[in-house]
Design an enzyme around this catalytic site. Structure first.
Site, short mmCIF file in Angstrom:
data_model
loop_
_atom_site.label_atom_id
_atom_site.label_comp_id
_atom_site.label_asym_id
_atom_site.label_seq_id
_atom_site.Cartn_x
_atom_site.Cartn_y
_atom_site.Cartn_z
N THR A 27 0.87 -1.18 0.00
CA THR A 27 0.00 0.00 0.00
C THR A 27 0.90 1.24 0.00
OG1 THR A 27 -0.10 0.19 2.41
CG2 THR A 27 -1.74 -1.21 1.38
N ILE A 87 7.04 -2.61 7.36
CA ILE A 87 7.05 -1.15 7.45
C ILE A 87 7.70 -0.54 6.22
CG2 ILE A 87 7.63 0.82 8.91
CD1 ILE A 87 5.69 -1.44 10.11
N LYS A 88 6.91 0.26 5.51
CA LYS A 88 7.40 0.87 4.26
C LYS A 88 7.99 2.23 4.59
CE LYS A 88 5.67 0.84 -0.47
NZ LYS A 88 4.45 0.90 -1.28
N LEU A 89 9.25 2.38 4.21
CA LEU A 89 10.01 3.58 4.56
C LEU A 89 10.62 4.18 3.30
CD1 LEU A 89 11.87 1.85 7.49
CD2 LEU A 89 10.30 3.78 7.79
#
Ligand code: E4P
Length: 220
Positions: A27, A87-89
């Site tokens: 997402t 976790i998208k960083l």
């Protein structure tokens, strides 16, 4: 080769899970905005679809964060909500630092907005579980993308990094196939892109012909 759906539409994700053996979801803030739902609500609805599986769901931290400690704090909060959350960083210096800090706590991350091989290398060095090179944005800018993915895959293999390469911003079936050939682990794309890639007009023409022959033949 794994297929992830790039979407925050719960009905699309449920469809792809049922029909395609979907391997995971990515997402981003644009998808969450398009879902029309609050961030926390939509990620929990997606999480429910993956109950009892180990399939990853990438959820992006607040993109305003420029302090790695804020990224880590938000990452820890999200990871505690669901074991599937990755976790998208962003691929900026504090993002890389946050990857390492989260990895130390056993939390997986996905480096997004990767446009250079050296960004991907740093993501792998810092312990990212996933790295997301955006090929569609590069191609729209007149840059090539196949060699880009080949280079990242070569670095992964040269050093035995466990980071999985998610080719992102994929626009068509040709790019899906090229990513697989170039050594990517995963492609993430929208529902329509995958559906188009599974289809070919000659398949439908052929079916019409075969139906005609079938109808002219006795079964027994
Ligand atoms: C990948 O993880 C991103 O969510 C995505 O591919 C972004 O690109 P797009 O929205 O232009 O497809």
């Amino acid at each position: 080769m794994k297929f992830f759906l790039d979407s925050a539409h719960v009905n699309e994700i449920a469809y792809a899970l049922e029909m395609w053996n979907l391997d995971g979801v990515t997402t981003n803030p644009r998808h969450v905005q398009a879902s029309g739902k609050p961030f926390m609500q939509v990620i929990q609805e997606i999480a429910k679809l993956f109950d009892g599986t180990d399939k990853p769901i990438s959820v992006e931290v607040n993109p305003h964060h420029t302090d790695w400690k804020l990224m880590v704090a938000e990452g820890e909060k999200l990871a505690a909500m669901c074991p599937n959350f990755v976790i998208k960083l962003p691929a900026i210096e504090p993002g890389f630092k946050a990857v390492a800090a989260l990895a130390d706590k056993g939390i997986r991350s996905n480096l997004t907005l990767v446009f250079s091989t050296s960004q991907a290398l740093q993501a792998m060095r810092m312990g990212a579980a996933f790295v997301s090179p955006f090929i569609g944005w590069k191609e729209a800018n007149g840059e090539e993308s196949v060699r880009f993915i080949q280079e990242i895959a070569a670095i992964r293999d040269n050093y035995g990094f466990e980071t999985e390469i998610i080719v992102a911003a994929v626009r068509n079936g040709r790019q899906i196939a090229e990513s697989a050939i170039a050594g990517a682990d995963i492609v993430t794309a929208g529902l329509a892109v995958f559906k188009d890639s599974f289809d070919h007009p000659y398949t439908h023409d052929g079916l019409v012909k075969f139906c005609n022959f079938w109808d002219q033949t006795k079964y027994e």
